[in-house]
Write a protein that holds these residues in place. Structure first.
Motif, PDB file in Angstrom:
ATOM      1  N   GLY A 119       0.816  -1.215   0.000  1.00 16.89           N
ATOM      2  CA  GLY A 119       0.000   0.000   0.000  1.00 16.89           C
ATOM      3  C   GLY A 119       0.846   1.260   0.000  1.00 16.89           C
ATOM      4  N   ALA A 120       1.929   1.256   0.774  1.00 15.32           N
ATOM      5  CA  ALA A 120       2.808   2.428   0.830  1.00 15.32           C
ATOM      6  C   ALA A 120       3.519   2.642  -0.508  1.00 15.32           C
ATOM      7  CB  ALA A 120       3.821   2.264   1.960  1.00 15.32           C
ATOM      8  N   MET A 121       3.915   1.548  -1.163  1.00 14.15           N
ATOM      9  CA  MET A 121       4.599   1.664  -2.455  1.00 14.15           C
ATOM     10  C   MET A 121       3.686   2.244  -3.531  1.00 14.15           C
ATOM     11  SD  MET A 121       6.914  -1.809  -2.741  1.00 14.15           S
ATOM     12  CE  MET A 121       6.698  -1.839  -4.486  1.00 14.15           C
ATOM     13  N   TYR A 122       2.450   1.766  -3.586  1.00 14.38           N
ATOM     14  CA  TYR A 122       1.534   2.182  -4.647  1.00 14.38           C
ATOM     15  C   TYR A 122       0.672   3.375  -4.252  1.00 14.38           C
ATOM     16  CZ  TYR A 122       2.876  -1.972  -7.209  1.00 14.38           C
ATOM     17  OH  TYR A 122       3.588  -2.915  -7.891  1.00 14.38           O
ATOM     18  N   GLY A 123       0.627   3.698  -2.970  1.00 15.90           N
ATOM     19  CA  GLY A 123      -0.125   4.858  -2.515  1.00 15.90           C
ATOM     20  C   GLY A 123      -1.587   4.620  -2.225  1.00 15.90           C
ATOM     21  N   SER A 124      -2.100   3.445  -2.592  1.00 14.63           N
ATOM     22  CA  SER A 124      -3.502   3.131  -2.318  1.00 14.63           C
ATOM     23  C   SER A 124      -3.688   1.620  -2.264  1.00 14.63           C
ATOM     24  CB  SER A 124      -4.414   3.735  -3.378  1.00 14.63           C
ATOM     25  OG  SER A 124      -4.120   3.199  -4.653  1.00 14.63           O
ATOM     26  N   PHE A 129      -6.839  -5.473  -5.247  1.00 17.06           N
ATOM     27  CA  PHE A 129      -5.420  -5.182  -5.458  1.00 17.06           C
ATOM     28  C   PHE A 129      -4.557  -6.042  -4.531  1.00 17.06           C
ATOM     29  CE2 PHE A 129      -1.658  -2.350  -5.016  1.00 17.06           C
ATOM     30  CZ  PHE A 129      -1.283  -2.315  -6.349  1.00 17.06           C
ATOM     31  N   LEU A 130      -4.948  -6.150  -3.265  1.00 17.89           N
ATOM     32  CA  LEU A 130      -4.208  -7.012  -2.333  1.00 17.89           C
ATOM     33  C   LEU A 130      -4.279  -8.470  -2.764  1.00 17.89           C
ATOM     34  CD1 LEU A 130      -5.018  -5.711   1.254  1.00 17.89           C
ATOM     35  CD2 LEU A 130      -2.785  -5.890   0.182  1.00 17.89           C
ATOM     36  N   LEU A 154      -5.652   3.752   6.299  1.00 10.51           N
ATOM     37  CA  LEU A 154      -6.304   4.060   5.028  1.00 10.51           C
ATOM     38  C   LEU A 154      -7.039   5.384   5.134  1.00 10.51           C
ATOM     39  CD1 LEU A 154      -7.787   0.618   3.974  1.00 10.51           C
ATOM     40  CD2 LEU A 154      -5.699   1.696   3.177  1.00 10.51           C
ATOM     41  N   GLY A 155      -6.959   6.153   4.070  1.00 14.70           N
ATOM     42  CA  GLY A 155      -7.620   7.454   4.034  1.00 14.70           C
ATOM     43  C   GLY A 155      -8.851   7.427   3.156  1.00 14.70           C
ATOM     44  N   GLU A 156      -9.073   8.535   2.454  1.00  9.73           N
ATOM     45  CA  GLU A 156     -10.264   8.664   1.623  1.00  9.73           C
ATOM     46  C   GLU A 156     -10.111   7.866   0.326  1.00  9.73           C
ATOM     47  OE1 GLU A 156      -7.447  11.923   0.516  1.00  9.73           O
ATOM     48  OE2 GLU A 156      -8.313  11.374   2.421  1.00  9.73           O
ATOM     49  N   GLU A 157     -11.201   7.833  -0.423  1.00  6.10           N
ATOM     50  CA  GLU A 157     -11.246   7.125  -1.704  1.00  6.10           C
ATOM     51  C   GLU A 157     -10.251   7.749  -2.688  1.00  6.10           C
ATOM     52  OE1 GLU A 157     -13.634   4.350  -4.231  1.00  6.10           O
ATOM     53  OE2 GLU A 157     -14.042   4.855  -2.165  1.00  6.10           O
ATOM     54  N   ASN A 161      -7.873   5.768  -8.967  1.00  5.21           N
ATOM     55  CA  ASN A 161      -8.190   4.340  -8.989  1.00  5.21           C
ATOM     56  C   ASN A 161      -9.473   4.094  -8.205  1.00  5.21           C
ATOM     57  OD1 ASN A 161      -5.675   3.558 -10.281  1.00  5.21           O
ATOM     58  ND2 ASN A 161      -4.708   4.091  -8.344  1.00  5.21           N
ATOM     59  N   PRO A 162     -10.626   4.106  -8.862  1.00  5.65           N
ATOM     60  CA  PRO A 162     -11.880   3.903  -8.137  1.00  5.65           C
ATOM     61  C   PRO A 162     -11.900   2.554  -7.420  1.00  5.65           C
ATOM     62  CG  PRO A 162     -12.287   4.614 -10.385  1.00  5.65           C
ATOM     63  CD  PRO A 162     -10.828   4.332 -10.276  1.00  5.65           C
ATOM     64  N   GLY A 163     -12.460   2.549  -6.230  1.00  3.70           N
ATOM     65  CA  GLY A 163     -12.509   1.326  -5.438  1.00  3.70           C
ATOM     66  C   GLY A 163     -11.342   1.168  -4.489  1.00  3.70           C
TER      67      GLY A 163
END
Length: 184
Positions: A119-124, A129-130, A154-157, A161-163
Protein backbone atom coordinates in the motif's frame (compact mmCIF):
# COMPACT_ATOMS: atom_id res chain seq x y z
CA UNK A 1 -17.82 -11.33 27.11
CA UNK A 2 -17.51 -14.41 29.25
CA UNK A 3 -16.82 -17.55 27.26
CA UNK A 4 -18.41 -18.36 23.94
CA UNK A 5 -17.50 -17.15 20.51
CA UNK A 6 -18.54 -13.82 19.02
CA UNK A 7 -21.59 -13.48 16.88
CA UNK A 8 -20.88 -13.47 13.18
CA UNK A 9 -22.20 -9.93 12.75
CA UNK A 10 -19.42 -8.36 14.85
CA UNK A 11 -16.96 -6.54 12.60
CA UNK A 12 -13.21 -6.49 12.98
CA UNK A 13 -13.38 -2.81 13.86
CA UNK A 14 -15.67 -3.54 16.81
CA UNK A 15 -13.29 -6.28 17.93
CA UNK A 16 -10.33 -3.88 17.74
CA UNK A 17 -12.23 -1.37 19.86
CA UNK A 18 -13.06 -4.01 22.48
CA UNK A 19 -9.48 -5.34 22.42
CA UNK A 20 -8.08 -1.81 22.91
CA UNK A 21 -10.41 -1.26 25.89
CA UNK A 22 -9.37 -4.58 27.38
CA UNK A 23 -5.65 -3.88 26.88
CA UNK A 24 -6.00 -0.45 28.51
CA UNK A 25 -7.81 -1.95 31.51
CA UNK A 26 -5.55 -4.99 31.84
CA UNK A 27 -2.16 -3.35 31.22
CA UNK A 28 -0.70 -6.27 29.30
CA UNK A 29 -2.18 -8.94 27.06
CA UNK A 30 -1.35 -12.02 25.10
CA UNK A 31 -3.29 -13.94 22.46
CA UNK A 32 -4.88 -16.41 24.88
CA UNK A 33 -6.06 -13.78 27.37
CA UNK A 34 -7.41 -11.59 24.59
CA UNK A 35 -9.22 -14.54 22.97
CA UNK A 36 -10.97 -15.32 26.23
CA UNK A 37 -11.81 -11.68 27.06
CA UNK A 38 -13.15 -10.69 23.63
CA UNK A 39 -14.70 -14.08 22.84
CA UNK A 40 -12.84 -15.09 19.68
CA UNK A 41 -10.62 -17.95 18.56
CA UNK A 42 -6.86 -17.60 19.10
CA UNK A 43 -6.00 -16.88 15.42
CA UNK A 44 -8.38 -13.91 15.48
CA UNK A 45 -6.95 -12.76 18.82
CA UNK A 46 -3.46 -12.90 17.28
CA UNK A 47 -4.67 -10.70 14.42
CA UNK A 48 -6.10 -8.29 17.01
CA UNK A 49 -2.71 -8.23 18.74
CA UNK A 50 -1.10 -7.39 15.37
CA UNK A 51 -3.60 -4.58 14.76
CA UNK A 52 -3.02 -3.12 18.23
CA UNK A 53 0.75 -3.30 17.75
CA UNK A 54 0.54 -1.47 14.41
CA UNK A 55 -1.68 1.17 16.05
CA UNK A 56 1.00 1.66 18.73
CA UNK A 57 -1.20 0.41 21.57
CA UNK A 58 0.98 -2.56 22.49
CA UNK A 59 4.73 -2.65 22.91
CA UNK A 60 7.10 -5.46 22.00
CA UNK A 61 6.79 -8.91 23.48
CA UNK A 62 7.85 -8.98 27.11
CA UNK A 63 8.22 -12.73 27.82
CA UNK A 64 4.67 -13.97 27.15
CA UNK A 65 2.87 -10.63 27.19
CA UNK A 66 2.58 -7.41 25.20
CA UNK A 67 2.55 -4.39 27.56
CA UNK A 68 -0.03 -1.65 26.96
CA UNK A 69 1.60 1.58 25.75
CA UNK A 70 -1.40 3.43 24.33
CA UNK A 71 -3.13 6.65 25.32
CA UNK A 72 -6.60 5.23 26.01
CA UNK A 73 -8.24 6.85 22.96
CA UNK A 74 -7.74 3.97 20.53
CA UNK A 75 -11.09 2.28 21.20
CA UNK A 76 -13.00 5.44 20.24
CA UNK A 77 -10.94 5.81 17.06
CA UNK A 78 -11.65 2.19 16.09
CA UNK A 79 -15.38 2.71 16.71
CA UNK A 80 -15.30 5.79 14.46
CA UNK A 81 -13.61 3.78 11.68
CA UNK A 82 -16.21 1.03 12.19
CA UNK A 83 -18.95 3.42 11.03
CA UNK A 84 -16.82 4.58 8.10
CA UNK A 85 -16.18 1.05 6.79
CA UNK A 86 -19.58 -0.47 7.58
CA UNK A 87 -20.13 -1.56 3.96
CA UNK A 88 -16.84 -3.47 3.89
CA UNK A 89 -17.78 -6.09 6.48
CA UNK A 90 -16.75 -9.67 5.87
CA UNK A 91 -16.70 -12.33 8.61
CA UNK A 92 -13.25 -13.27 9.83
CA UNK A 93 -11.71 -16.65 9.22
CA UNK A 94 -12.07 -17.83 12.82
CA UNK A 95 -10.26 -21.15 12.65
CA UNK A 96 -7.13 -21.22 10.55
CA UNK A 97 -5.11 -24.42 10.80
CA UNK A 98 -2.23 -22.96 8.80
CA UNK A 99 -2.05 -20.00 11.19
CA UNK A 100 -1.41 -22.01 14.34
CA UNK A 101 2.37 -22.50 14.02
CA UNK A 102 3.17 -18.88 13.12
CA UNK A 103 1.20 -16.89 15.72
CA UNK A 104 1.00 -13.11 15.92
CA UNK A 105 4.68 -12.43 15.19
CA UNK A 106 4.68 -14.62 12.09
CA UNK A 107 1.46 -13.05 10.84
CA UNK A 108 2.92 -9.59 11.45
CA UNK A 109 6.11 -10.19 9.45
CA UNK A 110 4.73 -12.60 6.86
CA UNK A 111 1.39 -11.03 5.97
CA UNK A 112 0.48 -7.70 7.53
CA UNK A 113 3.72 -5.75 7.07
CA UNK A 114 4.14 -6.86 3.41
CA UNK A 115 0.56 -5.72 2.73
CA UNK A 116 1.23 -2.34 4.35
CA UNK A 117 4.42 -2.06 2.25
CA UNK A 118 2.44 -2.75 -0.93
CA UNK A 119 0.00 0.00 0.00
CA UNK A 120 2.81 2.43 0.83
CA UNK A 121 4.60 1.66 -2.45
CA UNK A 122 1.53 2.18 -4.65
CA UNK A 123 -0.13 4.86 -2.52
CA UNK A 124 -3.50 3.13 -2.32
CA UNK A 125 -5.10 -0.24 -1.56
CA UNK A 126 -8.20 -2.23 -2.36
CA UNK A 127 -9.21 -5.79 -1.60
CA UNK A 128 -8.82 -6.89 -5.23
CA UNK A 129 -5.42 -5.18 -5.46
CA UNK A 130 -4.21 -7.01 -2.33
CA UNK A 131 -5.62 -10.27 -3.66
CA UNK A 132 -3.60 -9.92 -6.86
CA UNK A 133 -0.37 -8.55 -5.39
CA UNK A 134 -0.19 -11.02 -2.48
CA UNK A 135 -1.59 -14.05 -4.36
CA UNK A 136 -4.19 -14.79 -1.69
CA UNK A 137 -7.92 -15.50 -1.83
CA UNK A 138 -10.59 -12.83 -1.62
CA UNK A 139 -11.51 -13.58 2.01
CA UNK A 140 -7.88 -13.38 3.17
CA UNK A 141 -7.30 -10.18 1.20
CA UNK A 142 -10.45 -8.65 2.68
CA UNK A 143 -9.32 -9.63 6.16
CA UNK A 144 -5.92 -7.99 5.62
CA UNK A 145 -7.62 -4.89 4.20
CA UNK A 146 -9.88 -4.69 7.27
CA UNK A 147 -6.91 -4.97 9.63
CA UNK A 148 -5.08 -2.16 7.80
CA UNK A 149 -8.24 -0.03 7.86
CA UNK A 150 -8.80 -0.74 11.57
CA UNK A 151 -5.26 0.47 12.26
CA UNK A 152 -6.11 3.81 10.68
CA UNK A 153 -3.70 3.50 7.77
CA UNK A 154 -6.30 4.06 5.03
CA UNK A 155 -7.62 7.45 4.03
CA UNK A 156 -10.26 8.66 1.62
CA UNK A 157 -11.25 7.12 -1.70
CA UNK A 158 -8.62 7.37 -4.46
CA UNK A 159 -9.92 9.47 -7.37
CA UNK A 160 -7.48 7.99 -9.89
CA UNK A 161 -8.19 4.34 -8.99
CA UNK A 162 -11.88 3.90 -8.14
CA UNK A 163 -12.51 1.33 -5.44
CA UNK A 164 -9.17 1.92 -3.76
CA UNK A 165 -8.44 3.83 -0.59
CA UNK A 166 -5.42 6.10 -0.28
CA UNK A 167 -2.75 5.02 2.17
CA UNK A 168 -2.12 7.34 5.10
CA UNK A 169 1.40 5.91 5.41
CA UNK A 170 4.33 6.62 3.09
CA UNK A 171 7.36 4.41 2.54
CA UNK A 172 9.30 6.31 5.23
CA UNK A 173 6.38 5.73 7.63
CA UNK A 174 6.50 2.06 6.70
CA UNK A 175 10.24 1.91 7.43
CA UNK A 176 9.67 3.47 10.86
CA UNK A 177 6.81 1.03 11.53
CA UNK A 178 8.95 -1.92 10.45
CA UNK A 179 11.81 -0.77 12.69
CA UNK A 180 9.44 -0.38 15.64
CA UNK A 181 7.68 -3.75 15.19
CA UNK A 182 10.32 -6.12 13.86
CA UNK A 183 13.79 -4.97 14.84
CA UNK A 184 14.18 -5.06 18.59
Amino acid sequence: MSGGIIKENDTFFGLVARAAEYAAAEGRVNEKKLAKAVGVHIPTAAKLVCALRVMGVLGGKDKKYYPYTGSGTEAAAAEKRKAEYAQDYLPLVEEDKAFKPIGADGYMTGTLLPAIRIGAMYGSLSVIFLERKMSVGFERAHEIFDIIAACGLLGEEDEINPGRRKMAASLSDYDALYARLVTR
